[in-house]
Design an enzyme around this catalytic site. Structure first.
Site, PDB file in Angstrom:
ATOM      1  N   GLY A  14       0.777  -1.232   0.000  1.00 37.14           N
ATOM      2  CA  GLY A  14       0.000   0.000   0.000  1.00 37.14           C
ATOM      3  C   GLY A  14       0.809   1.283   0.000  1.00 37.14           C
ATOM      4  O   GLY A  14       0.348   2.302   0.514  1.00 37.14           O
ATOM      5  N   SER A  15       1.994   1.276  -0.602  1.00 35.08           N
ATOM      6  CA  SER A  15       2.794   2.504  -0.616  1.00 35.08           C
ATOM      7  C   SER A  15       2.103   3.611  -1.414  1.00 35.08           C
ATOM      8  O   SER A  15       2.133   4.786  -1.003  1.00 35.08           O
ATOM      9  CB  SER A  15       4.207   2.238  -1.155  1.00 35.08           C
ATOM     10  OG  SER A  15       4.168   1.677  -2.449  1.00 35.08           O
ATOM     11  N   ASN A  16       1.460   3.273  -2.517  1.00 33.01           N
ATOM     12  CA  ASN A  16       0.714   4.291  -3.269  1.00 33.01           C
ATOM     13  C   ASN A  16      -0.512   4.750  -2.479  1.00 33.01           C
ATOM     14  O   ASN A  16      -0.864   5.927  -2.486  1.00 33.01           O
ATOM     15  CB  ASN A  16       0.282   3.764  -4.639  1.00 33.01           C
ATOM     16  CG  ASN A  16       1.413   3.758  -5.640  1.00 33.01           C
ATOM     17  OD1 ASN A  16       2.383   4.488  -5.508  1.00 33.01           O
ATOM     18  ND2 ASN A  16       1.285   2.931  -6.658  1.00 33.01           N
ATOM     19  N   ARG A  66     -14.637 -16.907 -11.202  1.00 35.56           N
ATOM     20  CA  ARG A  66     -14.147 -15.551 -11.430  1.00 35.56           C
ATOM     21  C   ARG A  66     -15.298 -14.572 -11.664  1.00 35.56           C
ATOM     22  O   ARG A  66     -15.250 -13.427 -11.204  1.00 35.56           O
ATOM     23  CB  ARG A  66     -13.177 -15.560 -12.626  1.00 35.56           C
ATOM     24  CG  ARG A  66     -12.636 -14.211 -13.034  1.00 35.56           C
ATOM     25  CD  ARG A  66     -11.830 -13.566 -11.910  1.00 35.56           C
ATOM     26  NE  ARG A  66     -11.572 -12.178 -12.204  1.00 35.56           N
ATOM     27  CZ  ARG A  66     -10.382 -11.668 -12.437  1.00 35.56           C
ATOM     28  NH1 ARG A  66      -9.314 -12.436 -12.419  1.00 35.56           N
ATOM     29  NH2 ARG A  66     -10.240 -10.386 -12.691  1.00 35.56           N
ATOM     30  N   LEU A  93      -6.688  -8.429 -12.737  1.00 35.62           N
ATOM     31  CA  LEU A  93      -7.424  -7.707 -13.772  1.00 35.62           C
ATOM     32  C   LEU A  93      -8.852  -7.505 -13.282  1.00 35.62           C
ATOM     33  O   LEU A  93      -9.416  -8.396 -12.650  1.00 35.62           O
ATOM     34  CB  LEU A  93      -7.424  -8.497 -15.080  1.00 35.62           C
ATOM     35  CG  LEU A  93      -6.060  -8.717 -15.725  1.00 35.62           C
ATOM     36  CD1 LEU A  93      -6.203  -9.601 -16.954  1.00 35.62           C
ATOM     37  CD2 LEU A  93      -5.415  -7.397 -16.084  1.00 35.62           C
ATOM     38  N   ILE A  94      -9.401  -6.363 -13.572  1.00 39.23           N
ATOM     39  CA  ILE A  94     -10.792  -6.139 -13.185  1.00 39.23           C
ATOM     40  C   ILE A  94     -11.703  -6.596 -14.307  1.00 39.23           C
ATOM     41  O   ILE A  94     -11.339  -6.555 -15.475  1.00 39.23           O
ATOM     42  CB  ILE A  94     -11.059  -4.678 -12.777  1.00 39.23           C
ATOM     43  CG1 ILE A  94     -10.782  -3.735 -13.931  1.00 39.23           C
ATOM     44  CG2 ILE A  94     -10.224  -4.302 -11.562  1.00 39.23           C
ATOM     45  CD1 ILE A  94     -11.292  -2.347 -13.685  1.00 39.23           C
ATOM     46  N   ASN A 108      -5.144   3.374 -13.182  1.00 43.13           N
ATOM     47  CA  ASN A 108      -4.183   2.392 -12.722  1.00 43.13           C
ATOM     48  C   ASN A 108      -2.783   2.931 -12.927  1.00 43.13           C
ATOM     49  O   ASN A 108      -2.547   3.749 -13.818  1.00 43.13           O
ATOM     50  CB  ASN A 108      -4.357   1.082 -13.500  1.00 43.13           C
ATOM     51  CG  ASN A 108      -3.555  -0.073 -12.921  1.00 43.13           C
ATOM     52  OD1 ASN A 108      -3.161  -0.065 -11.756  1.00 43.13           O
ATOM     53  ND2 ASN A 108      -3.303  -1.080 -13.743  1.00 43.13           N
ATOM     54  N   HIS A 110       1.328   1.833 -13.634  1.00 45.36           N
ATOM     55  CA  HIS A 110       2.107   0.749 -14.246  1.00 45.36           C
ATOM     56  C   HIS A 110       3.577   1.139 -14.203  1.00 45.36           C
ATOM     57  O   HIS A 110       3.917   2.270 -14.548  1.00 45.36           O
ATOM     58  CB  HIS A 110       1.664   0.499 -15.687  1.00 45.36           C
ATOM     59  CG  HIS A 110       2.387  -0.645 -16.317  1.00 45.36           C
ATOM     60  ND1 HIS A 110       2.123  -1.955 -15.977  1.00 45.36           N
ATOM     61  CD2 HIS A 110       3.398  -0.675 -17.221  1.00 45.36           C
ATOM     62  CE1 HIS A 110       2.937  -2.757 -16.669  1.00 45.36           C
ATOM     63  NE2 HIS A 110       3.712  -1.991 -17.420  1.00 45.36           N
ATOM     64  N   SER A 137       3.667   4.970 -15.508  1.00 48.85           N
ATOM     65  CA  SER A 137       2.527   5.521 -16.243  1.00 48.85           C
ATOM     66  C   SER A 137       1.291   5.447 -15.362  1.00 48.85           C
ATOM     67  O   SER A 137       1.143   4.531 -14.566  1.00 48.85           O
ATOM     68  CB  SER A 137       2.255   4.696 -17.516  1.00 48.85           C
ATOM     69  OG  SER A 137       3.373   4.672 -18.368  1.00 48.85           O
ATOM     70  N   ASP A 142      -9.188   0.214 -19.192  1.00 49.56           N
ATOM     71  CA  ASP A 142     -10.177  -0.296 -20.142  1.00 49.56           C
ATOM     72  C   ASP A 142     -10.179  -1.819 -20.042  1.00 49.56           C
ATOM     73  O   ASP A 142      -9.600  -2.374 -19.113  1.00 49.56           O
ATOM     74  CB  ASP A 142      -9.904   0.222 -21.563  1.00 49.56           C
ATOM     75  CG  ASP A 142      -8.574  -0.252 -22.135  1.00 49.56           C
ATOM     76  OD1 ASP A 142      -7.938  -1.183 -21.567  1.00 49.56           O
ATOM     77  OD2 ASP A 142      -8.149   0.297 -23.166  1.00 49.56           O
ATOM     78  N   ASP A 146      -3.274  -3.024 -19.666  1.00 49.93           N
ATOM     79  CA  ASP A 146      -2.420  -1.831 -19.780  1.00 49.93           C
ATOM     80  C   ASP A 146      -2.546  -1.154 -21.144  1.00 49.93           C
ATOM     81  O   ASP A 146      -1.569  -0.662 -21.690  1.00 49.93           O
ATOM     82  CB  ASP A 146      -0.952  -2.192 -19.476  1.00 49.93           C
ATOM     83  CG  ASP A 146      -0.776  -2.723 -18.073  1.00 49.93           C
ATOM     84  OD1 ASP A 146      -1.472  -2.239 -17.162  1.00 49.93           O
ATOM     85  OD2 ASP A 146       0.065  -3.628 -17.879  1.00 49.93           O
TER      86      ASP A 146
END
Length: 190
Positions: A14-16, A66, A93-94, A108, A110, A137, A142, A146
């Site tokens: 969780g650094s971001n 899933r 992946l969502i 997101n 990357h 990035s 979508d 990426d």
């Protein structure tokens, strides 16, 4: 001032998330983190819990398939009525339910300068390719991997003595202020 409601998805330390929480706590922040969702009992959830921000764990293993997990993840996020959803080290992946409910409002990070080195091993792939500059990035999510619209990027030089770990840490150090800036900009526009 009304602040934009942000839900953050994590899978690790969780650094971001910590950088976003710190920014949200500053005077006049245009956003607030209203919920944190993880796919596992990640150590990063403690950043939110320490600030009394609701957390939810949606484990894939607790769902029959899933598709059921995708629906459960969407419900967990939507329960917080977010204006922006931030994938911050979320390593899954969502699926279509979350994209349908919040498409165009999911971002997101990357660890590479997309479109170069997409996928789960951007840092390793950059080193293997021998590039001299890589970076981070922030993209709009979508249905691809990426492939979303690039919102911001920052370059990071690759040093001759870099390992995957040292390079990844420098990318994270550059990525955090970049992510905070993008979330601020998007929140101010909403």
């Amino acid at each position: 001032m009304s602040r934009a409601r942000v839900v953050v998805l994590i899978s690790g330390t969780g650094s971001n998330l910590a950088a976003l929480l710190e920014a949200a706590a500053t005077p006049h922040s245009p956003f607030e983190v209203v919920g944190v969702v993880s796919d596992r009992e990640a150590s990063g959830l403690e950043h939110a819990r320490a600030r009394a921000i609701p957390t939810t764990v949606v484990r894939l293993s607790e769902h029959p398939d899933r598709a059921a997990w995708d629906r459960s993840l969407e419900r967990a996020v939507t329960a917080h009525a977010p204006q922006l959803v931030v994938l911050a080290g979320f390593m899954k992946l969502i699926g279509p339910p979350l994209l349908a409910a919040h498409g165009g409002r999911i971002i997101n990070t990357h660890p590479a300068l997309l479109p170069s080195f997409p996928g789960a091993h951007g840092v390793r792939d950059a080193l293997a390719h021998g590039v001299k500059v890589t970076g981070a990035s922030v993209i709009e999510v979508d249905a691809g991997v990426d492939t979303g619209r690039i919102l911001a990027q920052v370059a990071v030089d690759v040093r001759d003595d870099d390992t995957e770990d040292t390079l990844h840490q420098r990318i994270k150090d550059a990525e955090q202020p970049l992510l905070v800036d993008v979330v601020r900009r998007l929140s101010s526009a909403s």
